[in-house]
Write a protein that holds these residues in place. Structure first.
Motif, PDB file in Angstrom:
ATOM      1  N   THR A  61       0.807  -1.235   0.000  1.00 15.17           N
ATOM      2  CA  THR A  61       0.000   0.000   0.000  1.00 15.17           C
ATOM      3  C   THR A  61       0.834   1.277   0.000  1.00 15.17           C
ATOM      4  O   THR A  61       0.316   2.346  -0.299  1.00 15.17           O
ATOM      5  N   ARG A  62       2.121   1.212   0.346  1.00 12.40           N
ATOM      6  CA  ARG A  62       2.901   2.450   0.392  1.00 12.40           C
ATOM      7  C   ARG A  62       2.949   3.121  -0.974  1.00 12.40           C
ATOM      8  O   ARG A  62       3.167   2.484  -1.984  1.00 12.40           O
ATOM      9  N   ARG A  63       2.663   4.364  -0.979  1.00 12.16           N
ATOM     10  CA  ARG A  63       2.808   5.198  -2.163  1.00 12.16           C
ATOM     11  C   ARG A  63       2.966   6.612  -1.659  1.00 12.16           C
ATOM     12  O   ARG A  63       2.653   6.896  -0.499  1.00 12.16           O
ATOM     13  N   SER A  64       3.443   7.513  -2.492  1.00 11.32           N
ATOM     14  CA  SER A  64       3.561   8.894  -2.033  1.00 11.32           C
ATOM     15  C   SER A  64       2.181   9.517  -1.959  1.00 11.32           C
ATOM     16  O   SER A  64       1.447   9.517  -2.942  1.00 11.32           O
ATOM     17  N   VAL A  65       1.836  10.029  -0.785  1.00  4.79           N
ATOM     18  CA  VAL A  65       0.553  10.695  -0.566  1.00  4.79           C
ATOM     19  C   VAL A  65       0.839  12.182  -0.418  1.00  4.79           C
ATOM     20  O   VAL A  65       1.654  12.579   0.423  1.00  4.79           O
ATOM     21  N   ARG A  66       0.191  12.976  -1.254  1.00  7.86           N
ATOM     22  CA  ARG A  66       0.446  14.428  -1.232  1.00  7.86           C
ATOM     23  C   ARG A  66      -0.789  15.241  -0.888  1.00  7.86           C
ATOM     24  O   ARG A  66      -0.725  16.460  -0.829  1.00  7.86           O
ATOM     25  N   ARG A  67      -1.941  14.551  -0.693  1.00  3.84           N
ATOM     26  CA  ARG A  67      -3.156  15.271  -0.296  1.00  3.84           C
ATOM     27  C   ARG A  67      -3.658  14.644   1.001  1.00  3.84           C
ATOM     28  O   ARG A  67      -3.860  13.433   1.077  1.00  3.84           O
ATOM     29  N   GLY A 153       7.905  25.489  -1.551  1.00  2.00           N
ATOM     30  CA  GLY A 153       6.470  25.762  -1.672  1.00  2.00           C
ATOM     31  C   GLY A 153       5.607  24.521  -1.760  1.00  2.00           C
ATOM     32  O   GLY A 153       4.459  24.606  -2.205  1.00  2.00           O
ATOM     33  N   GLN A 154       6.117  23.378  -1.323  1.00  2.00           N
ATOM     34  CA  GLN A 154       5.334  22.140  -1.459  1.00  2.00           C
ATOM     35  C   GLN A 154       4.246  22.074  -0.388  1.00  2.00           C
ATOM     36  O   GLN A 154       4.536  21.931   0.810  1.00  2.00           O
ATOM     37  N   ARG A 155       2.981  22.122  -0.862  1.00  3.17           N
ATOM     38  CA  ARG A 155       1.831  22.218   0.042  1.00  3.17           C
ATOM     39  C   ARG A 155       1.693  21.069   1.012  1.00  3.17           C
ATOM     40  O   ARG A 155       1.177  21.265   2.122  1.00  3.17           O
ATOM     41  N   SER A 207       2.275   9.122   3.540  1.00  6.64           N
ATOM     42  CA  SER A 207       3.447   9.987   3.672  1.00  6.64           C
ATOM     43  C   SER A 207       4.025  10.262   2.299  1.00  6.64           C
ATOM     44  O   SER A 207       3.794   9.516   1.357  1.00  6.64           O
ATOM     45  N   VAL A 208       4.754  11.384   2.221  1.00  9.84           N
ATOM     46  CA  VAL A 208       5.555  11.631   1.019  1.00  9.84           C
ATOM     47  C   VAL A 208       6.940  12.049   1.472  1.00  9.84           C
ATOM     48  O   VAL A 208       7.081  12.815   2.432  1.00  9.84           O
ATOM     49  N   GLN A 209       7.949  11.522   0.810  1.00 16.66           N
ATOM     50  CA  GLN A 209       9.338  11.844   1.148  1.00 16.66           C
ATOM     51  C   GLN A 209       9.781  13.013   0.269  1.00 16.66           C
ATOM     52  O   GLN A 209       9.495  13.037  -0.927  1.00 16.66           O
ATOM     53  N   ILE A 210      10.461  13.958   0.871  1.00 12.63           N
ATOM     54  CA  ILE A 210      10.750  15.227   0.197  1.00 12.63           C
ATOM     55  C   ILE A 210      12.234  15.560   0.291  1.00 12.63           C
ATOM     56  O   ILE A 210      12.772  15.750   1.385  1.00 12.63           O
ATOM     57  N   GLY A 211      12.866  15.614  -0.885  1.00 11.84           N
ATOM     58  CA  GLY A 211      14.275  15.986  -0.934  1.00 11.84           C
ATOM     59  C   GLY A 211      14.486  17.390  -1.468  1.00 11.84           C
ATOM     60  O   GLY A 211      15.590  17.938  -1.367  1.00 11.84           O
ATOM     61  N   ALA A 212      13.441  17.975  -2.062  1.00 17.28           N
ATOM     62  CA  ALA A 212      13.558  19.314  -2.659  1.00 17.28           C
ATOM     63  C   ALA A 212      13.285  20.355  -1.585  1.00 17.28           C
ATOM     64  O   ALA A 212      12.128  20.555  -1.192  1.00 17.28           O
ATOM     65  N   LEU A 213      14.328  20.980  -1.110  1.00 25.70           N
ATOM     66  CA  LEU A 213      14.160  21.946  -0.010  1.00 25.70           C
ATOM     67  C   LEU A 213      15.301  22.959  -0.054  1.00 25.70           C
ATOM     68  O   LEU A 213      16.376  22.687  -0.582  1.00 25.70           O
ATOM     69  N   LEU A 232      18.823  16.920   5.829  1.00 19.43           N
ATOM     70  CA  LEU A 232      19.020  16.047   4.667  1.00 19.43           C
ATOM     71  C   LEU A 232      17.720  15.740   3.936  1.00 19.43           C
ATOM     72  O   LEU A 232      17.701  15.621   2.711  1.00 19.43           O
ATOM     73  N   TYR A 233      16.623  15.587   4.684  1.00 20.52           N
ATOM     74  CA  TYR A 233      15.456  14.942   4.082  1.00 20.52           C
ATOM     75  C   TYR A 233      14.233  15.224   4.955  1.00 20.52           C
ATOM     76  O   TYR A 233      14.374  15.425   6.173  1.00 20.52           O
ATOM     77  N   LEU A 234      13.054  15.231   4.331  1.00 18.17           N
ATOM     78  CA  LEU A 234      11.787  15.443   5.048  1.00 18.17           C
ATOM     79  C   LEU A 234      10.781  14.357   4.683  1.00 18.17           C
ATOM     80  O   LEU A 234      10.873  13.775   3.603  1.00 18.17           O
TER      81      LEU A 234
HETATM   82  C1  LIG Z   1      15.198  11.108  -2.599  1.00 15.78           C
HETATM   83  C2  LIG Z   1      13.755  11.406  -2.909  1.00 15.78           C
HETATM   84  C3  LIG Z   1      13.326  12.716  -2.973  1.00 15.78           C
HETATM   85  C4  LIG Z   1      11.993  13.014  -3.229  1.00 15.78           C
HETATM   86  N1  LIG Z   1      11.580  14.317  -3.211  1.00 15.78           N
HETATM   87  C5  LIG Z   1      10.272  14.606  -3.405  1.00 15.78           C
HETATM   88  C6  LIG Z   1       9.819  15.952  -3.303  1.00 15.78           C
HETATM   89  O1  LIG Z   1      10.574  16.889  -3.028  1.00 15.78           O
HETATM   90  N2  LIG Z   1       8.493  16.189  -3.498  1.00 15.78           N
HETATM   91  C7  LIG Z   1       7.603  15.188  -3.767  1.00 15.78           C
HETATM   92  O2  LIG Z   1       6.409  15.471  -3.923  1.00 15.78           O
HETATM   93  N3  LIG Z   1       8.001  13.898  -3.874  1.00 15.78           N
HETATM   94  C8  LIG Z   1       9.318  13.578  -3.683  1.00 15.78           C
HETATM   95  N4  LIG Z   1       9.733  12.282  -3.725  1.00 15.78           N
HETATM   96  C9  LIG Z   1       8.746  11.192  -3.982  1.00 15.78           C
HETATM   97  C10 LIG Z   1       8.825  10.643  -5.427  1.00 15.78           C
HETATM   98  O3  LIG Z   1       8.304  11.595  -6.329  1.00 15.78           O
HETATM   99  C11 LIG Z   1       8.013   9.339  -5.492  1.00 15.78           C
HETATM  100  O4  LIG Z   1       8.560   8.395  -4.568  1.00 15.78           O
HETATM  101  C12 LIG Z   1       8.017   8.726  -6.883  1.00 15.78           C
HETATM  102  O5  LIG Z   1       7.252   9.507  -7.768  1.00 15.78           O
HETATM  103  C13 LIG Z   1       7.447   7.292  -6.885  1.00 15.78           C
HETATM  104  O6  LIG Z   1       6.101   7.273  -6.448  1.00 15.78           O
HETATM  105  P1  LIG Z   1       5.613   6.458  -5.144  1.00 15.78           P
HETATM  106  O7  LIG Z   1       6.402   6.950  -3.979  1.00 15.78           O
HETATM  107  O8  LIG Z   1       4.137   6.786  -5.012  1.00 15.78           O
HETATM  108  O9  LIG Z   1       5.845   5.006  -5.376  1.00 15.78           O
HETATM  109  C14 LIG Z   1      11.057  11.968  -3.471  1.00 15.78           C
HETATM  110  C15 LIG Z   1      11.485  10.644  -3.411  1.00 15.78           C
HETATM  111  C16 LIG Z   1      12.808  10.362  -3.116  1.00 15.78           C
HETATM  112  C17 LIG Z   1      13.232   8.912  -3.020  1.00 15.78           C
END
Ligand SMILES: Cc1cc2nc3c(=O)[nH]c(=O)nc-3n(C[C@H](O)[C@H](O)[C@H](O)COP(=O)(O)O)c2cc1C
Length: 252
Positions: A61-67, A153-155, A207-213, A232-234
């Motif tokens: 089920t893990r996927r990036s959730v942004r909302r 500016g990532q909401r 959750s969403v992992q964020i490296g752009a900062l 390093l990371y959020l």
């Molecule tokens: C090192 C790293 C940095 C990332 N930075 C961002 C970010 O700044 N903003 C964002 O929305 N997603 C970020 N992501 C999430 C990726 O966009 C996402 O994992 C990828 O599109 C695959 O989708 P999934 O996580 O739903 O499987 C990052 C992921 C990784 C591993």
């Protein structure tokens, strides 16, 4: 593709059979615990008890959730997420080991929380006091929008319940590994973030992992200097917003 400092870094931090680059001073092993003695502390519950999800379920089920839904997390959920990402898991031979692996068991990564909405935890920036499994309040207030601005500016950082922020205290790992430490720091942040992503999924959270900062804007929010310790990371975490047909759209 343009070559630059990253390419030089990769080459110059290679180990080979003639050059290992160790320079450790055995007497002064760095303290792996940063603590803020004057901070207000929040006790967290026993963390291991609340998760009923399976690893297999979390992997599926893990996927990036942004909302995110406008729904707070509980203190128990935060407690579990902190423990699962980088809490103390066992004691052996006089050392405390954690849920995520660490090169030389030196644990260079510190965790801060920018709390937007967690029941029983004040809004503001907290530091995770690992050894006592507590939160230390560094600054109170509504910092979600500033965290979002500092993350390009990532909401999701403003809309989620809590942002996990990981920094590195570089000397903890450089003490043993010199410049190669930088490889390990980023690997370790990845381990911790993946633990958090899977633990969130296991609790039914997103959750969403964020490296752009903007590094130093995040560092300023935490009150760290950006040299000895730097972000390093959020990860933004909360209840996923579940869109229904009433919203005119199906689930993505
Ligand atoms: C090192 C790293 C940095 C990332 N930075 C961002 C970010 O700044 N903003 C964002 O929305 N997603 C970020 N992501 C999430 C990726 O966009 C996402 O994992 C990828 O599109 C695959 O989708 P999934 O996580 O739903 O499987 C990052 C992921 C990784 C591993």
């Amino acid at each position: 593709v343009v070559k630059g400092i990253g390419d030089r870094f990769q080459q110059e931090t290679k180990y080979d059979r003639h050059m290992m680059g160790w320079s450790m001073d055995r007497i002064r092993r760095p303290d792996p615990y940063k603590e803020y003695p004057d901070a207000d502390r929040t006790d967290l519950s026993h963390p291991e008890d609340i998760c009923r999800g399976s690893l297999d379920g979390a992997l599926r089920t893990r996927r990036s959730v942004r909302r995110f839904a406008d729904q707070p997390l509980t203190r128990e959920q935060i407690s579990y997420l902190l423990w699962a990402s980088t809490g103390i898991q066992r004691k052996e031979g006089g050392y405390e080991f954690r849920t995520a692996p660490s090169a030389g068991a030196l644990y260079p990564i510190e965790t801060y929380l920018a709390v937007n909405s967690v029941e029983g935890v004040k809004q503001g920036v907290h530091h995770y006091r690992v050894r006592q499994h507590q939160l230390e309040l560094l600054v109170q207030g509504d910092w979600g929008k500033r965290m979002a601005l500092a993350a390009l500016g990532q909401r999701p950082c403003a809309d989620c319940a809590v942002v996990f922020v990981w920094t590195a205290i570089f000397d903890r790992t450089k003490w043993k590994y010199g410049q190669r430490a930088y490889r390990y720091l980023y690997l370790e942040a990845g381990h911790i973030a993946q633990n958090l992503a899977l633990a969130s999924a296991a609790l039914g959270l997103g959750s969403v992992q964020i490296g752009a900062l903007f590094d130093d804007e995040v560092n300023d929010l935490l009150g760290v200097d950006g040299e000895d310790e730097s972000v390093l990371y959020l990860s933004a975490v909360g209840h996923p917003l579940r869109l229904t047909s009433a919203h005119g759209r199906g689930l993505p």
